[in-house]
Design an enzyme around this catalytic site. Structure first.
Site, PDB file in Angstrom:
ATOM      1  N   ASP A  81     -14.080  21.118 -30.377  1.00  0.00           N
ATOM      2  CA  ASP A  81     -13.107  20.984 -29.286  1.00  0.00           C
ATOM      3  C   ASP A  81     -11.619  20.903 -29.558  1.00  0.00           C
ATOM      4  O   ASP A  81     -11.197  20.449 -30.681  1.00  0.00           O
ATOM      5  CB  ASP A  81     -13.304  19.662 -28.515  1.00  0.00           C
ATOM      6  N   THR A 118     -10.929  21.943 -21.052  1.00  0.00           N
ATOM      7  CA  THR A 118     -12.299  21.933 -21.713  1.00  0.00           C
ATOM      8  C   THR A 118     -13.388  22.313 -20.927  1.00  0.00           C
ATOM      9  O   THR A 118     -14.319  22.869 -21.282  1.00  0.00           O
ATOM     10  CB  THR A 118     -12.396  20.167 -22.220  1.00  0.00           C
ATOM     11  N   GLU A 185     -26.524  18.282 -18.768  1.00  0.00           N
ATOM     12  CA  GLU A 185     -27.350  17.197 -18.189  1.00  0.00           C
ATOM     13  C   GLU A 185     -27.738  17.671 -16.755  1.00  0.00           C
ATOM     14  O   GLU A 185     -28.324  16.859 -16.303  1.00  0.00           O
ATOM     15  CB  GLU A 185     -26.610  15.986 -18.395  1.00  0.00           C
ATOM     16  N   HIS A 285     -10.679  25.917 -26.577  1.00  0.00           N
ATOM     17  CA  HIS A 285      -9.111  26.353 -26.265  1.00  0.00           C
ATOM     18  C   HIS A 285      -8.111  25.840 -27.595  1.00  0.00           C
ATOM     19  O   HIS A 285      -8.939  25.104 -28.221  1.00  0.00           O
ATOM     20  CB  HIS A 285      -8.463  25.501 -25.174  1.00  0.00           C
ATOM     21  N   HIS A 398      -3.056  21.261 -23.645  1.00  0.00           N
ATOM     22  CA  HIS A 398      -3.790  22.495 -23.371  1.00  0.00           C
ATOM     23  C   HIS A 398      -3.957  22.736 -21.751  1.00  0.00           C
ATOM     24  O   HIS A 398      -4.159  21.456 -21.123  1.00  0.00           O
ATOM     25  CB  HIS A 398      -4.920  22.752 -24.182  1.00  0.00           C
TER      26      HIS A 398
HETATM   27 ZN   LIG Z   1      -8.221  18.337 -24.607  1.00  0.00          ZN
END
Ligand SMILES: [Zn+2]
Ligand SMILES: *[C@@H]1O[C@H](CO)[C@@H](O)[C@H](O)[C@H]1NC(C)=O
Ligand SMILES: *[C@@H]1O[C@H](CO)[C@@H](O)[C@H](O)[C@H]1NC(C)=O
Ligand SMILES: *[C@@H]1O[C@H](CO)[C@@H](O)[C@H](O)[C@H]1NC(C)=O
Length: 466
Positions: A81, A118, A185, A285, A398
């Site tokens: 991430d 995200t 999930e 990202h 971001h």
């Molecule tokens: Zn972040």
């Protein structure tokens, strides 16, 4: 919800005239980024239309390498991430460099979708869809029809549109496994998040344990080894938010990710499968440094238009505003931009608001009822707040325009279906879905990637050539 019955008299009509100079900064910024994107597209055309690229492995570059141990193709997607493109040059990363040198990498990084957040990006990677089409238009939002709230813990299928790879794979009778991924999930189609192959999100699970669990799948009988696997690490996003992209703690976090790649490669080598597995290491990202000197406060626009905090669905770096019914959204946009361009609002030139349907079409961010009607594009590294405060915080964020280089992340692919030592031009992450279905030889759902692009990056198999 809609308890605001004030009249649209909130919209002051007496604003000063806009000055051309202040708009120039933002416009030139937008032009620079648009040029960067079209350059990437043009480069991509040149690259893929040239028939030969000099490579030390030019003979094997024609087609994929045969599997030596596995009985079926396997794709493992690993997300680190917030791994901003360029972090890989901060220090020596022997394991990641090994994947780059013997694999296929996006030369100037992977382009995230807008908003560069995200959840929207992880779900674009596994569906091949821009956010309006997969439904996850922000990390949190309110459904304007039923008033229900989506957040990062929402697992009801109604939020998650499109067909994620684990669903596509299990619909074809193949096995998939997810060691964390947004949406994994959620029960969809023949995917019901089976307990032995689908880990419920728990950020406390040590990274090494995640790697070791993925490795253990290769110890299973052949028909139990998933064809598609995901693996997720929260770092270096976590450090990027706290300290900004240039902090030494980013370098340390990236070194740790590299060590995890070493653990994975060694584990696969011990099992004789490293050369057989298609590993795609990517991020969702990048990260831009923020500082309270670069703040834009909505309250500073009060002279032109009052924006109560109840209207704001998210502030920064994605500003999205949903005024109550009865207000003219185009009036609000006009008044906000008039104030921002007046030269009398601090950093006003670094925010520009749009009706969503007027956003640049390259952002693909209008075609969903879930997206609020007013969206702001925030200048790189700037922060939108309700009220100007006297804080002196610096960190990272971001969510900005995906044309900014700071929002780019990595794409590094290693395995039998990827050429060794190859660099490809930057591309958007919606292309990855088709690459995976190509490798697994299954038909995917319709999506926003192009099959010809996937075919240009993934090596054909011998049987394709014959
Ligand atoms: Zn972040
Ligand atoms: C790249 O692959 C070749 C062929 O398998 C191997 O000999 C070489 O050691 C690999 N290089 C790295 C850096 O892993
Ligand atoms: C999350 O993982 C940690 C570390 O493995 C464990 O101690 C904890 O019980 C887990 N939490 C849940 C809710 O499973
Ligand atoms: C993206 O793909 C979806 C599903 O195929 C389609 O409905 C939509 O029109 C596409 N959008 C763009 C911009 O290509």
């Amino acid at each position: 919800m809609a308890s605001h019955q004030e009249s649209s008299a909130l919209l002051s009509t007496a604003g000063p005239r806009k000055t051309a100079a202040s708009t120039l900064v933002f416009i030139s910024l937008a032009i620079t980024t648009a040029v960067a994107l079209s350059a990437a597209a043009a480069f991509s055309f040149l690259f893929f239309s040239s028939s030969s690229s000099p490579s030390p492995h030019s003979t094997e570059a024609l087609s994929s390498r045969p599997l030596s141990k596995l009985k079926h193709p396997v794709v493992l997607i690993i997300s680190s991430d917030g791994f901003r493109f360029g972090y890989q040059f901060k220090t020596d990363l022997p394991n990641i460099n090994r994947l780059i040198r013997n694999g296929t990498a996006a030369e100037l990084g992977l382009i995230p979708v807008f908003p560069t957040l995200t959840f929207p990006n992880h779900y674009s990677i596994v569906t091949g869809l821009y956010p309006p089409y997969h439904g996850i238009i922000n990390n949190y939002f309110t459904d304007p029809i039923d008033g229900q709230v989506f957040n990062m813990g929402s697992h009801e299928p109604k939020w998650w549109l499109g067909e994620p790879l684990w669903e596509t794979v299990s619909n074809h009778g193949l096995k998939a496994s997810t060691y964390f991924w947004p949406g994994s999930e959620v029960h969809k189609g023949s995917w019901n998040c089976p307990s032995n192959y689908c880990m419920p999100y728990n950020e406390s699970v040590p990274f090494e344990e995640r790697v070791d669990t993925v490795l253990s799948y290769f110890d299973l009988p052949s028909d139990q080894i998933p064809s598609f696997m995901t693996l997720y690490f929260e770092d270096p996003d976590h450090q990027g938010h706290q300290y900004g992209p240039d902090d030494v703690r980013i370098t340390n976090a990236v070194v740790e990710i590299d060590a995890l790649m070493g653990r994975l490669i060694r584990g696969m080598e011990e099992r004789g499968v490293f050369q057989d597995v298609n590993i795609i290491l990517l991020g969702d990202h990048g990260m831009a440094g923020t500082c309270d000197k670069r703040v834009i406060a909505l309250d500073d626009l009060a002279e032109w238009v009052k924006i109560p905090k109840e209207w704001v669905q998210s502030y920064t770096p994605l500003l999205s505003i949903r005024p109550p019914p009865g207000y003219s959204t185009s009036d609000i946009v006009a008044k906000m931009n008039e104030g921002l361009e007046s030269g009398r609002v601090g950093n006003g030139e670094f925010l520009r608001v749009y009706l969503k349907e007027d956003l640049p079409s390259r952002l693909h961010y209008s075609d969903s009822y879930r997206i609020p009607p007013i969206v702001g594009l925030v200048g790189e590294g700037f922060t939108v707040k309700q009220t100007r405060s006297s804080g002196q915080e610096c960190g990272g964020a971001h969510g900005y325009d995906n044309a900014f280089f700071s929002m780019r992340t990595i794409f590094i692919a290693h395995g039998p279906r990827f050429a060794r030592g190859r660099k490809v031009p930057s591309f958007e992450n919606v292309q990855i879905y088709n690459m995976v279905t190509r490798i697994l030889k299954i038909d995917g759902a319709s999506n926003n990637g192009s099959v010809s692009f996937a075919d240009a990056v993934v090596l054909p198999t011998h049987s394709n050539l014959e």
